[in-house]
Design an enzyme around this catalytic site. Structure first.
Site, PDB file in Angstrom:
ATOM      1  N   LYS A   1       0.849  -1.203   0.000  1.00  0.00           N
ATOM      2  CA  LYS A   1       0.000   0.000   0.000  1.00  0.00           C
ATOM      3  C   LYS A   1       0.880   1.247   0.000  1.00  0.00           C
ATOM      4  O   LYS A   1       2.078   1.164   0.322  1.00  0.00           O
ATOM      5  CB  LYS A   1      -0.901  -0.014   1.239  1.00  0.00           C
TER       6      LYS A   1
ATOM      7  N   ARG B   1     -11.611   0.187  14.582  1.00  0.00           N
ATOM      8  CA  ARG B   1     -11.414   0.847  13.292  1.00  0.00           C
ATOM      9  C   ARG B   1     -12.324   0.105  12.323  1.00  0.00           C
ATOM     10  O   ARG B   1     -13.518   0.043  12.571  1.00  0.00           O
ATOM     11  CB  ARG B   1      -9.913   0.764  12.933  1.00  0.00           C
TER      12      ARG B   1
ATOM     13  N   HIS C   1      -6.677  -7.225  12.696  1.00  0.00           N
ATOM     14  CA  HIS C   1      -5.408  -6.487  12.771  1.00  0.00           C
ATOM     15  C   HIS C   1      -5.146  -6.137  14.236  1.00  0.00           C
ATOM     16  O   HIS C   1      -6.054  -5.697  14.934  1.00  0.00           O
ATOM     17  CB  HIS C   1      -5.545  -5.209  11.924  1.00  0.00           C
TER      18      HIS C   1
ATOM     19  N   ARG D   1       0.827 -10.808   7.167  1.00  0.00           N
ATOM     20  CA  ARG D   1       0.888  -9.655   6.249  1.00  0.00           C
ATOM     21  C   ARG D   1       2.130  -8.832   6.582  1.00  0.00           C
ATOM     22  O   ARG D   1       2.190  -8.166   7.613  1.00  0.00           O
ATOM     23  CB  ARG D   1      -0.381  -8.808   6.389  1.00  0.00           C
TER      24      ARG D   1
ATOM     25  N   TYR E   1      14.881  30.460   6.965  1.00  0.00           N
ATOM     26  CA  TYR E   1      13.726  31.270   7.390  1.00  0.00           C
ATOM     27  C   TYR E   1      13.683  31.436   8.910  1.00  0.00           C
ATOM     28  O   TYR E   1      13.834  30.468   9.650  1.00  0.00           O
ATOM     29  CB  TYR E   1      12.418  30.605   6.951  1.00  0.00           C
TER      30      TYR E   1
ATOM     31  N   CYS F   1      13.163  24.165   4.232  1.00  0.00           N
ATOM     32  CA  CYS F   1      12.362  24.976   3.308  1.00  0.00           C
ATOM     33  C   CYS F   1      11.562  24.045   2.390  1.00  0.00           C
ATOM     34  O   CYS F   1      11.625  22.832   2.519  1.00  0.00           O
ATOM     35  CB  CYS F   1      13.269  25.867   2.470  1.00  0.00           C
ATOM     36  N   MET F   2      10.833  24.612   1.450  1.00  0.00           N
ATOM     37  CA  MET F   2      10.011  23.772   0.569  1.00  0.00           C
ATOM     38  C   MET F   2      10.873  22.861  -0.297  1.00  0.00           C
ATOM     39  O   MET F   2      10.525  21.705  -0.536  1.00  0.00           O
ATOM     40  CB  MET F   2       9.123  24.649  -0.321  1.00  0.00           C
ATOM     41  N   ASP F   3      12.022  23.375  -0.766  1.00  0.00           N
ATOM     42  CA  ASP F   3      12.814  22.638  -1.753  1.00  0.00           C
ATOM     43  C   ASP F   3      14.250  22.350  -1.336  1.00  0.00           C
ATOM     44  O   ASP F   3      14.994  21.744  -2.082  1.00  0.00           O
ATOM     45  CB  ASP F   3      12.858  23.434  -3.067  1.00  0.00           C
TER      46      ASP F   3
HETATM   47  C1  LIG Z   1      -0.302  -1.585   6.863  1.00  0.00           C
HETATM   48  C2  LIG Z   1      -0.973  -2.830   7.253  1.00  0.00           C
HETATM   49  C3  LIG Z   1      -0.238  -4.017   7.421  1.00  0.00           C
HETATM   50  C4  LIG Z   1       1.266  -4.066   7.424  1.00  0.00           C
HETATM   51  O1  LIG Z   1       1.698  -3.607   8.688  1.00  0.00           O
HETATM   52  P1  LIG Z   1       3.242  -3.540   9.070  1.00  0.00           P
HETATM   53  O2  LIG Z   1       3.260  -3.155  10.492  1.00  0.00           O
HETATM   54  O3  LIG Z   1       3.812  -2.474   8.193  1.00  0.00           O
HETATM   55  O4  LIG Z   1       3.822  -4.872   8.791  1.00  0.00           O
HETATM   56  C5  LIG Z   1      -0.941  -5.186   7.649  1.00  0.00           C
HETATM   57  N1  LIG Z   1      -2.277  -5.174   7.724  1.00  0.00           N
HETATM   58  C6  LIG Z   1      -3.019  -4.050   7.608  1.00  0.00           C
HETATM   59  C7  LIG Z   1      -4.485  -4.108   7.740  1.00  0.00           C
HETATM   60  C8  LIG Z   1      -2.386  -2.842   7.383  1.00  0.00           C
HETATM   61  O5  LIG Z   1      -3.114  -1.717   7.266  1.00  0.00           O
END
Ligand SMILES: *Cc1c(COP(=O)(O)O)cnc(C)c1O
Length: 428
Positions: free
Chosen positions: A56, A161, A193, A252, A298, A349-351
């Site tokens: 992701k 969540r 999760h 995951r 700045y 700064c920005m850049d």
């Molecule tokens: C981002 C995410 C992961 C991966 O988590 P890590 O801590 O980066 O291994 C797994 N499952 C879900 C639902 C996530 O949002």
């Protein structure tokens, strides 16, 4: 060692340290061999589970398609993204790369009401279902496409969540059962999760145990509805590393595959045997002397304590460098005399931002003094500190009061990603 760029448009060979600079000065060099190595380490930690590589957010800033292809070559069985939109782009990229869909199942876990579920079904993307409204939309899309949608039912085991609240799960399970019987859905998985799997305190361990207990209850609820999901999954990187009791059928892998620890206070990349895959760098565009007691950047939040050598780095908050790193972000400069380890002075700064390169020695004039670094020397913001004398994303996270995840993920789209791997390794 020779490296090969694996930019999908061209494949050019470079010697290490001699990567062709694109016109844009900054770049994130992503080592695909490090990613393959990290996936092997994570596989050893969860040898009996399927491995989903989480790509992701443009693979946490590392480049979605090259990372996904590397993960599949390294043996990951699944790919995961948050947004359905990301999954659709990923599927197009994999199709174009000639990867058969059955060899690259993709799970997407976020889509709003009214999402294009039909496109998801046609692209063979598995979707997460937490709520009956989502199931109803998905079932309707499956009817219109004429084949079942592949779903993973999500249970809220303590994040509050996404996920079905345990009290709502019986109703969701009954609706899933009807959709399965009606041929609108294929129940592939059930999942959740953890919220504190990186926390070894008694409270953290109790939280994870509670997640597992609620998950087990949820599995029973599904079973009572006559549902047997093929793949149960709950653990991310911290679950892989620290909760083997909860590996279930799949894990995951996110942050660990990029070589970073889910919590460096618990174990560092070095301790885990992981190699940070991204090196963020840019060549110095200026090295100059500034007199003592002069303001820098700045607001003049830093003043030169003595006559000073200052370097200028062409990356800024438009590139994802946190402004919170002002007067703090660590930087290593690859100078001829060896690496100079220093930090940002004044505001980001920005850049661009300014770094301190040390005092001008007494008696030296700006013209006779020997500069500690040259224009063009590479300033490395973070990289693989397990192999080079450079700061880590972890150091930036500490300096900015955030987490390593945010440091790599926020590197902006303006910064070119250069993907490298040792020549001849791991070919398609
Ligand atoms: C981002 C995410 C992961 C991966 O988590 P890590 O801590 O980066 O291994 C797994 N499952 C879900 C639902 C996530 O949002």
């Amino acid at each position: 060692m020779t490296f090969e760029s694996v930019d999908t448009s061209s494949s050019v060979s470079f010697s290490a340290g001699d990567l062709a600079l694109p016109t844009y000065p900054g770049r994130a060099v992503v080592d695909l061999d490090a990613i393959a190595h990290n996936l092997r380490i994570l596989r050893e930690a969860a040898p009996h589970a399927l491995q989903m590589a989480v790509v992701k957010a443009d693979a946490y800033g590392h480049g979605r398609l090259p990372v996904a292809l590397t993960a599949l070559r390294a043996g990951s069985e699944w790919l995961g993204v948050a947004q359905l939109a990301e999954a659709l782009e990923l599927r197009s990229g994999l199709d174009a790369a000639g990867i058969a869909r059955e060899d690259a199942p993709i799970l997407a876990w976020i889509a709003p009401s009214g999402a294009d579920w039909a496109r998801a079904i046609e692209a063979d993307i598995d979707v997460s279902v937490s709520w009956t409204w989502a199931l109803a939309e998905i079932a309707a899309a499956a009817r219109s496409v004429g084949r079942p949608a592949r779903i993973h039912v999500k249970i809220d085991t303590g994040m509050s969540r996404a996920g079905s609240a345990p009290a709502e799960l019986p109703a969701l399970a009954a609706a899933v059962r009807m959709a399965v019987d009606g041929g609108q859905v294929d129940l592939v998985g059930v999942w959740s999760h953890f919220s504190r799997a990186d926390d070894p305190s008694p409270e953290g361990l109790a939280s994870t145990a509670e997640h597992v207990a609620i998950f087990e209850d949820g599995l029973r609820t599904l079973d009572e509805a006559g549902l047997t999901p093929r793949i149960r999954h709950i653990g991310a990187t911290s679950g892989i590393l620290w909760h083997p009791e909860a590996h279930y059928d799949m894990v995951r892998a996110g942050i660990g595959l990029y070589g970073l620890s889910p919590d460096p206070a618990v174990a560092t990349s070095t301790e885990l045997g992981l190699h940070p895959a991204m090196r963020l760098e840019a060549p110095l565009t200026s090295v100059k002397v500034v007199e003592a007691d002069r303001p820098v950047s700045y607001g003049g939040t830093w003043r030169t304590p003595t006559r000073r050598w200052l370097g200028l780095v062409p990356l800024g908050y438009a590139d994802g460098i946190p402004r919170a790193a002002s007067n703090a972000g660590p930087v290593s400069v690859a100078a001829v005399g060896g690496p100079i380890v220093t930090h940002i002075v004044g505001r980001v700064c920005m850049d661009q931002f300014v770094i301190d390169l040390g005092p001008v020695h007494d008696g030296e004039s700006s013209t006779s003094a020997e500069p500690p670094a040259q224009v063009g020397d590479m300033a490395v913001l973070f990289g693989d500190a397990t192999r080079e004398r450079v700061p880590m994303a972890d150091d930036w996270a500490r300096a900015c009061d955030t987490i390593n995840y945010e440091i790599v993920t926020r590197v902006g789209p303006r910064v070119p990603r250069v993907h490298i791997r040792a020549k001849g390794s791991n070919q398609r």
